[in-house]
Design a protein around this motif. Structure first.
Motif, PDB file in Angstrom:
ATOM      1  N   ARG A  59      -7.129  10.267  14.292  1.00  0.00           N
ATOM      2  CA  ARG A  59      -7.624  10.459  15.658  1.00  0.00           C
ATOM      3  C   ARG A  59      -7.251  11.839  16.195  1.00  0.00           C
ATOM      4  N   MET A  60      -6.047  12.294  15.879  1.00  0.00           N
ATOM      5  CA  MET A  60      -5.590  13.608  16.322  1.00  0.00           C
ATOM      6  C   MET A  60      -6.502  14.715  15.780  1.00  0.00           C
TER       7      MET A  60
ATOM      8  N   VAL B 238       0.882   5.483  11.868  1.00  0.00           N
ATOM      9  CA  VAL B 238       0.727   6.927  11.677  1.00  0.00           C
ATOM     10  C   VAL B 238      -0.658   7.324  11.149  1.00  0.00           C
ATOM     11  N   PRO B 239      -1.229   6.634  10.159  1.00  0.00           N
ATOM     12  CA  PRO B 239      -2.549   7.061   9.663  1.00  0.00           C
ATOM     13  C   PRO B 239      -3.609   7.112  10.753  1.00  0.00           C
ATOM     14  N   ALA B 240      -3.679   6.064  11.569  1.00  0.00           N
ATOM     15  CA  ALA B 240      -4.669   6.053  12.650  1.00  0.00           C
ATOM     16  C   ALA B 240      -4.416   7.197  13.614  1.00  0.00           C
TER      17      ALA B 240
ATOM     18  N   ALA C   7       6.440   9.436   6.780  1.00  0.00           N
ATOM     19  CA  ALA C   7       6.179   8.914   8.123  1.00  0.00           C
ATOM     20  C   ALA C   7       5.552   7.522   8.063  1.00  0.00           C
ATOM     21  N   ILE C   8       4.592   7.340   7.146  1.00  0.00           N
ATOM     22  CA  ILE C   8       3.921   6.043   7.024  1.00  0.00           C
ATOM     23  C   ILE C   8       4.895   4.958   6.586  1.00  0.00           C
TER      24      ILE C   8
ATOM     25  N   HIS D  22      -0.217  10.177  19.329  1.00  0.00           N
ATOM     26  CA  HIS D  22       1.192  10.234  18.941  1.00  0.00           C
ATOM     27  C   HIS D  22       1.307  10.687  17.486  1.00  0.00           C
ATOM     28  N   ALA D  23       2.508  10.742  16.992  1.00  0.00           N
ATOM     29  CA  ALA D  23       2.824  11.174  15.623  1.00  0.00           C
ATOM     30  C   ALA D  23       2.706  12.685  15.451  1.00  0.00           C
TER      31      ALA D  23
END
Length: 318
Positions: A61-62, A55-57, A48-49, A97-98
């Motif tokens: 956060r998720m 994506v990492p952020a 994904a990255i 997101h992600a």
């Protein structure tokens, strides 16, 4: 290069976690039932990255938003259904997101060991990978979380807001058993990511009855933010990176905070008490010291448990 917390330090940390949490979680929880778990999750996060540097952020956060409501039970992943509006559709989570990364990781894990691994554990591992793959530290994640069955948008008001002052922040973290040191270290997660104008509009327009701009902001930085986010901004997704290296996990956030170039009011709030300001200065002066405390605080936060089942699909209750 990613650093690994020593076995001794980790053992001491785990002793400090509440007995309920430490009894529930284990480093070797899936050693027999799903030994390839971590490889599968890391592979999904890496893929994904490679296609999306945000994506990492998003994953970090998720995980944070998940743990602060009902514990780390993957309730943030559930879809709204019928008359129930789920957490992910609550105002603070609209910009999350992600989710597909967790879905892809779950699919890979289910192919290896069906019905064994919780979505909550996958999210905790993905958040760790998000940090380490962005240049930050890595650590051993305690596992054994269960997935929750409830997810309510109304409960997202429990999340710390970017407008919080230091008293509100301390109270919010303390309710989760997290200390002032945890508060400052976990705020360092703002080294990754992006903020929409609505999250910091209060600092650059109509700050108070006398001033239009928060005087604690560096004037040049404030002027740049005002250009990006005018008073009646109509540009969708307009905003600013959270720090100068927003896709790299480092301690730049703390350095910029001391220079008056932080984004949120809640960031600036960390400079308003001697104890929190001293911690900001300490983390700004040493990336290693920050990383060590961040790892401790992440393990502590992610050990807040609360679920009841193992979901087969992270989006719906089993």
């Amino acid at each position: 290069m990613a650093t690994i917390v020593s076995t001794l330090s980790f053992a001491l940390l785990m002793l400090s976690i509440s007995s309920a949490a430490s009894n529930a979680l284990s480093l070797n929880y899936y050693d027999e039932t799903c030994p390839q778990l971590e490889y599968a999750v890391t592979k999904a996060v890496k893929k994904a990255i490679s296609n999306d540097k945000t994506v990492p952020a998003a994953l970090l956060r998720m995980h944070f938003h998940d743990c602060f409501i009902r514990g780390c039970d993957a309730s943030v992943l559930l879809e709204s259904k019928g008359k129930n509006t789920a957490e992910k559709d609550g105002p603070p989570n609209i910009s999350l997101h992600a989710f597909y990364v967790i879905d892809n990781a779950k699919e890979a894990v289910e192919a290896l060991c069906p019905g064994v691994v919780s979505c909550a554990d996958i999210l905790a591992l993905a958040a760790r990978d998000a940090v380490s793959l962005s240049g930050g530290p890595t650590w051993e994640v305690p596992k054994g979380r269960k997935d929750g069955r409830l997810s309510k948008a109304s409960e997202t008001r429990q999340l710390p807001a970017p407008t919080f002052n230091i008293s509100q922040l301390q109270q919010n973290f303390a309710r989760r058993g997290l200390s002032v040191k945890d508060l400052v270290a976990l705020s360092g997660g703002h080294t990754l990511g992006f903020a929409h104008c609505s999250s910091f509009q209060n600092r650059i327009h109509n700050f108070n009855a006398r001033l239009d701009v928060d005087p604690s902001l560096n004037p040049t930085f404030a002027a740049r933010l005002r250009r990006v986010c005018p008073a009646h901004n109509k540009v969708k997704n307009a905003g600013s990176a959270l720090d100068s290296t927003s896709t790299t996990f480092d301690n730049a956030y703390f350095k910029l905070l001391l220079q008056g170039t932080s984004i949120f009011s809640s960031d600036q709030a960390l400079l308003t008490t001697p104890k929190t300001k001293a911690l900001v200065s300490k983390f700004a002066s040493s990336k290693g010291v920050f990383e060590k405390q961040f790892v401790k605080s992440m393990i502590k936060m992610s050990s807040i448990t609360g679920g009841q089942e193992i979901r087969l699909d992270c989006k719906v209750v089993r």
